[in-house]
Write a protein that holds these residues in place. Structure first.
Motif, mmCIF file in Angstrom:
data_model
loop_
_atom_site.group_PDB
_atom_site.id
_atom_site.type_symbol
_atom_site.label_atom_id
_atom_site.label_comp_id
_atom_site.label_asym_id
_atom_site.label_seq_id
_atom_site.Cartn_x
_atom_site.Cartn_y
_atom_site.Cartn_z
ATOM 1 N N ASN A 1 -36.844 -31.269 -3.867
ATOM 2 C CA ASN A 1 -37.200 -32.271 -2.942
ATOM 3 C C ASN A 1 -37.281 -33.586 -3.822
ATOM 4 O OD1 ASN A 1 -37.567 -30.451 -0.800
ATOM 5 N ND2 ASN A 1 -39.550 -29.969 -1.125
ATOM 6 N N ASP B 1 -38.991 -28.079 -9.697
ATOM 7 C CA ASP B 1 -38.873 -26.976 -8.331
ATOM 8 C C ASP B 1 -37.332 -27.079 -8.049
ATOM 9 O OD1 ASP B 1 -39.262 -25.887 -6.150
ATOM 10 O OD2 ASP B 1 -40.568 -27.439 -5.332
ATOM 11 N N ASP C 1 -43.078 -32.726 -11.403
ATOM 12 C CA ASP C 1 -43.366 -32.045 -10.007
ATOM 13 C C ASP C 1 -42.922 -30.583 -10.285
ATOM 14 O OD1 ASP C 1 -43.729 -31.529 -7.509
ATOM 15 O OD2 ASP C 1 -41.685 -32.025 -6.706
ATOM 16 N N THR D 1 -45.168 -32.863 -4.774
ATOM 17 C CA THR D 1 -43.961 -33.737 -4.588
ATOM 18 C C THR D 1 -44.641 -35.285 -4.058
ATOM 19 O OG1 THR D 1 -42.391 -31.777 -4.027
ATOM 20 C CG2 THR D 1 -41.603 -33.988 -3.821
HETATM 21 MG MG MG Z 1 -42.803 -30.040 -3.407
#
Ligand code: MG
Ligand code: ATP
Length: 267
Positions: free
Chosen positions: A43, A39, A124, A16
């Motif tokens: 995040n 994800d 990500d 991230t």
């Molecule tokens: Mg991450």
């Protein structure tokens, strides 16, 4: 649009962090950048200050083909930087992707629909081997493998390269590996710690001694130095340079150079 994925099959490897700073750096250079948070921990969505309500479109609806891709793209507070966010519900994509019979190409096909709108797409990815990581790999032109400078990091590199190999074998990954991005290399004052030095050397030897010839050509990129400034920058929404730590941006400057040169040759 060139698709770059940060993938590494362990938690806390810097995926991230790398996605965030690389995307921000490319956008500051004037490129139009689309970030994709694949994800379910979401995040990246959080760091880009996107609050998504349960009924608002996210990556999940895009993968399930319930909406047009453009409907799931949100502007961020940074110019030239957009994001397809995610939330916990993204876990439901696993079942859809595995039942679809062509999970590996779902993300690629959907991103292709907006490829004229952006120069770069940065994805990500989650830390596990899953249907989501497979569809991310399938969409990837350039793969970045962040890995902590530690034995856990080396293990993550092995697991990630095994997955890449498998996907190459079945022609589900046709991209290139941009390199290994060492994460949290430790320095005390002007000295690199002995542990960091040994771990980096082990990574280098692992790549050199690998029986798979393709791995011998994998670059080790300049390291992300261990520093609390990265978290400070992410929390404050400022760049490392704006916080007075331009030196820490060096890895992203180098990666951006590599990417910009390949952009010229692939167009
Ligand atoms: Mg991450
Ligand atoms: P996950 O697999 O859980 O998604 P990740 O691979 O995305 O993790 P990050 O979240 O990028 O890893 O980083 C792990 C932790 O390291 C975070 O808490 C982050 O704030 C912290 N961190 C980021 N950059 C640095 C750095 N340069 N030095 C020390 N810690 C850092």
């Amino acid at each position: 649009m060139q698709v770059i994925s940060c993938l590494s099959l362990s938690g806390g490897m810097g995926k991230t962090t790398c996605s965030f700073f690389l995307g921000l750096h490319l956008s500051k250079l004037g490129y139009k950048v689309l970030m994709v948070d694949s994800d379910p921990q979401s995040n990246l969505t959080f760091y880009l200050s996107i609050g998504v309500e349960a009924d608002e479109p996210t990556l999940l609806e895009i993968l399930r083909k319930q909406i047009e891709v453009e409907e799931g793209i949100y502007a961020t507070k940074y110019s030239n930087l957009w994001i397809i966010p995610s939330d916990d519900a993204l876990n439901q994509a696993q079942e859809y992707l595995s039942n679809s019979g062509m999970g590996a190409v779902v993300m690629k096909k959907r991103l292709a629909e907006v490829s004229q709108m952006f120069d770069f797409c940065i994805i990500d990815s989650p830390p596990q081997r899953s249907q989501i990581s497979l569809t991310v790999l399938g969409a990837t032109d350039r793969l970045l493998i962040p890995a902590e400078v530690s034995s856990k990091g080396i293990n993550s590199i092995c697991r990630t390269l095994d997955l890449v190999d498998e996907q190459v074998e079945i022609e589900a990954f046709a991209g290139k590996i941009l390199g290994i991005l060492p994460f949290r290399e430790r320095w005390v004052g002007i000295r690199q710690t002995r542990k960091s030095k040994e771990s980096l050397e082990t990574i280098r030897l692992f790549l050199e001694e690998e029986s798979r010839p393709a791995l011998k050509r994998i670059k080790i990129l300049p390291s992300l130095i261990e520093s609390e400034q990265f978290k400070k920058a992410m929390d404050s929404g400022k760049t490392l340079g704006e916080l007075g730590h331009e030196d820490l941006e060096y890895p992203f400057q180098q990666i951006s150079k590599l990417l910009s040169s390949s952009l010229v040759t692939t167009v």
